[in-house]
Design an enzyme around this catalytic site. Structure first.
Site, PDB file in Angstrom:
ATOM      1  N   THR A 225       0.827  -1.229   0.000  1.00 41.46           N
ATOM      2  CA  THR A 225       0.000   0.000   0.000  1.00 41.46           C
ATOM      3  C   THR A 225       0.849   1.262   0.000  1.00 41.46           C
ATOM      4  O   THR A 225       0.307   2.345  -0.168  1.00 41.46           O
ATOM      5  CB  THR A 225      -0.944   0.015   1.220  1.00 41.46           C
ATOM      6  OG1 THR A 225      -0.150  -0.063   2.401  1.00 41.46           O
ATOM      7  CG2 THR A 225      -1.913  -1.135   1.171  1.00 41.46           C
ATOM      8  N   CYS A 226       2.146   1.144   0.184  1.00 40.56           N
ATOM      9  CA  CYS A 226       3.003   2.334   0.249  1.00 40.56           C
ATOM     10  C   CYS A 226       3.263   2.940  -1.123  1.00 40.56           C
ATOM     11  O   CYS A 226       3.633   4.111  -1.216  1.00 40.56           O
ATOM     12  CB  CYS A 226       4.324   1.983   0.906  1.00 40.56           C
ATOM     13  SG  CYS A 226       4.148   1.450   2.603  1.00 40.56           S
ATOM     14  N   ILE A 227       3.092   2.188  -2.179  1.00 42.02           N
ATOM     15  CA  ILE A 227       3.478   2.661  -3.495  1.00 42.02           C
ATOM     16  C   ILE A 227       2.613   3.842  -3.948  1.00 42.02           C
ATOM     17  O   ILE A 227       3.062   4.706  -4.671  1.00 42.02           O
ATOM     18  CB  ILE A 227       3.455   1.517  -4.521  1.00 42.02           C
ATOM     19  CG1 ILE A 227       4.262   1.889  -5.754  1.00 42.02           C
ATOM     20  CG2 ILE A 227       2.044   1.154  -4.909  1.00 42.02           C
ATOM     21  CD1 ILE A 227       4.626   0.730  -6.618  1.00 42.02           C
TER      22      ILE A 227
END
Length: 131
Positions: A128-130
């Protein structure tokens, strides 16, 4: 704060600010994002599916999984599954709705054939960090 005052003064030009004050509902879509409802089709088109090259054995297995993915989205849309479509999007991206400017990069489905077999590896992973 000075930028706000400049913005407000600019909106007074040609009476735009007065029009906004008189008809706030008419101007709301211009200033406030209202997310469109999520559907199985919207989620299916949102995710980029990265398949192996045509003709490879991995490709057949991946196409089977993609068919299950599409069926799952339809089941959730029909509320047969335990999740809502926003929950699936939140799992994959960290966002319950599609942001006003969309995702960059697009969320993707990638098959990790190269990883060694281990307990639970067949379950989906997410980054989910992208976004």
């Amino acid at each position: 704060m000075i930028h706000f005052y400049r913005f407000r003064e600019g909106m007074k030009t040609l009476g735009v600010l007065d029009a906004i004050r008189m008809h706030p509902d008419a101007f709301r879509p211009l200033f406030c994002h209202e997310p469109s409802p999520l559907t199985a089709d919207v989620l299916e088109q949102l995710f980029e599916i990265r398949l192996s090259a045509v003709g490879r054995n991995k490709r057949r297995a991946e196409e089977c999984v993609v068919a299950f993915w599409r069926d799952y989205l339809l089941d959730v849309e029909e509320q047969e599954g335990p999740l809502q479509l926003g929950g699936i999007l939140a799992f994959a991206t960290g966002a319950n709705d599609i942001p006003p400017l969309g995702f960059s990069p697009l969320p993707s489905v990638v098959f990790l054939h190269e990883l060694p077999l281990r307990q639970g590896r067949h379950l989906p992973n997410t980054n989910t960090c992208i976004n």
